[in-house]
Write a protein that holds these residues in place. Structure first.
Motif, PDB file in Angstrom:
ATOM      1  N   ILE A  16      39.999 -51.011   2.337  1.00 39.36           N
ATOM      2  CA  ILE A  16      39.062 -50.061   2.402  1.00 39.36           C
ATOM      3  C   ILE A  16      39.063 -49.076   3.388  1.00 39.36           C
ATOM      4  CG2 ILE A  16      37.548 -51.527   4.033  1.00 39.36           C
ATOM      5  CD1 ILE A  16      35.131 -50.469   2.213  1.00 39.36           C
ATOM      6  N   VAL A  17      38.912 -47.673   3.088  1.00 35.72           N
ATOM      7  CA  VAL A  17      38.866 -46.542   4.043  1.00 35.72           C
ATOM      8  C   VAL A  17      37.673 -45.916   3.869  1.00 35.72           C
ATOM      9  CG1 VAL A  17      39.940 -44.220   4.416  1.00 35.72           C
ATOM     10  CG2 VAL A  17      41.296 -46.324   3.647  1.00 35.72           C
ATOM     11  N   VAL A  18      36.903 -45.833   5.084  1.00 37.21           N
ATOM     12  CA  VAL A  18      35.603 -45.236   5.119  1.00 37.21           C
ATOM     13  C   VAL A  18      35.802 -43.962   6.007  1.00 37.21           C
ATOM     14  CG1 VAL A  18      33.173 -45.418   5.826  1.00 37.21           C
ATOM     15  CG2 VAL A  18      34.543 -47.610   4.930  1.00 37.21           C
ATOM     16  N   ALA A  46      26.043 -40.473   3.874  1.00 38.57           N
ATOM     17  CA  ALA A  46      26.648 -40.556   2.683  1.00 38.57           C
ATOM     18  C   ALA A  46      28.193 -40.676   2.845  1.00 38.57           C
ATOM     19  CB  ALA A  46      26.100 -39.289   1.748  1.00 38.57           C
ATOM     20  N   PRO A  47      28.772 -41.669   3.186  1.00 38.43           N
ATOM     21  CA  PRO A  47      29.900 -42.018   3.482  1.00 38.43           C
ATOM     22  C   PRO A  47      31.021 -41.560   2.354  1.00 38.43           C
ATOM     23  CG  PRO A  47      29.105 -44.144   3.632  1.00 38.43           C
ATOM     24  CD  PRO A  47      28.067 -42.856   3.567  1.00 38.43           C
ATOM     25  N   ILE A  48      32.264 -41.452   2.451  1.00 40.19           N
ATOM     26  CA  ILE A  48      33.325 -41.494   1.251  1.00 40.19           C
ATOM     27  C   ILE A  48      34.001 -42.803   1.630  1.00 40.19           C
ATOM     28  CG2 ILE A  48      35.305 -40.394   0.633  1.00 40.19           C
ATOM     29  CD1 ILE A  48      33.979 -37.765   1.753  1.00 40.19           C
ATOM     30  N   PRO A  94      34.333 -43.221  10.856  1.00 42.18           N
ATOM     31  CA  PRO A  94      33.272 -43.369  11.316  1.00 42.18           C
ATOM     32  C   PRO A  94      33.054 -44.188  12.791  1.00 42.18           C
ATOM     33  CG  PRO A  94      33.386 -44.794   9.525  1.00 42.18           C
ATOM     34  CD  PRO A  94      34.828 -43.808   9.511  1.00 42.18           C
ATOM     35  N   LEU A  95      34.140 -44.918  13.176  1.00 42.02           N
ATOM     36  CA  LEU A  95      34.216 -45.558  14.277  1.00 42.02           C
ATOM     37  C   LEU A  95      34.558 -44.671  15.293  1.00 42.02           C
ATOM     38  CD1 LEU A  95      36.050 -48.774  13.260  1.00 42.02           C
ATOM     39  CD2 LEU A  95      33.496 -48.446  13.525  1.00 42.02           C
ATOM     40  N   CYS A 106      34.992 -42.832  -3.604  1.00 41.68           N
ATOM     41  CA  CYS A 106      33.534 -42.261  -4.438  1.00 41.68           C
ATOM     42  C   CYS A 106      32.527 -41.918  -3.061  1.00 41.68           C
ATOM     43  CB  CYS A 106      32.671 -43.365  -5.042  1.00 41.68           C
ATOM     44  SG  CYS A 106      32.386 -44.965  -3.925  1.00 41.68           S
ATOM     45  N   GLN A 107      31.618 -41.422  -2.948  1.00 46.39           N
ATOM     46  CA  GLN A 107      30.648 -40.746  -2.073  1.00 46.39           C
ATOM     47  C   GLN A 107      29.443 -41.706  -2.363  1.00 46.39           C
ATOM     48  OE1 GLN A 107      29.854 -36.849  -1.349  1.00 46.39           O
ATOM     49  NE2 GLN A 107      29.439 -37.146   0.845  1.00 46.39           N
TER      50      GLN A 107
END
Length: 154
Positions: free
Chosen positions: A93-95, A114-116, A66-67, A126-127
């Motif tokens: 954490i991985v987004v 709705a990120p993963i 996302p960044l 999870c999403q």
């Protein structure tokens, strides 16, 4: 273990590269096992990688950090939603955001809503739907398209 993929052919994958999604992904609830594949050209890793389903060779979703899309991305997530992933920390954490690439590549969008979320230690994912009201499902990645329209979506 050997897995088949539609886009990358047959791949030898280590068991510790499998990510488990207890509830699957939105729209793909029956599929629980995925891995992340990178399309590397000229020794450079692309910003977009692939969340490849282990059980279905034809299911691979383009995803992005996302960044790379929005430097100020900071989703509001209820702690309760992350409990199934184990102890989530800033180190594990991985987004990822799911990307949609239409015929006109300049209209590529990312789903900020709705990120993963993946715990890299437990390999559980999870999403989720974030609480932020200003995050769009179709956020235009290319800044010039947002500026032309005066908005955040294509």
């Amino acid at each position: 273990m050997l897995i088949n993929t539609k886009c990358f052919g047959e791949i030898d994958l280590e068991e510790n590269k499998i990510i488990h999604f207890a509830d699957g992904l939105m729209g793909f609830e029956d599929y629980k096992k995925f891995t992340i594949l990178y399309d590397i050209e000229d020794e450079k890793k692309s910003a977009i990688s692939w969340l490849q389903c282990i059980e279905e060779p034809g299911l691979a979703l383009p995803v992005i950090n996302p960044l790379h899309v929005r430097e100020d991305y900071n989703p509001t997530i209820e702690d309760e939603l992350l409990k199934p992933l184990g102890d989530v920390t800033s180190e594990n954490i991985v987004v990822l955001l799911v990307v949609t690439v239409p015929n006109d590549v300049k209209k590529t969008t990312a789903n900020l809503k709705a990120p993963i979320i993946i715990n890299s230690d437990t390999r559980q994912g999870c999403q989720i739907i974030v609480e932020n009201q200003d995050y769009s499902v179709r956020y235009c990645i290319f800044e010039e398209n947002r500026e032309k329209k005066g908005e955040r979506t294509c």
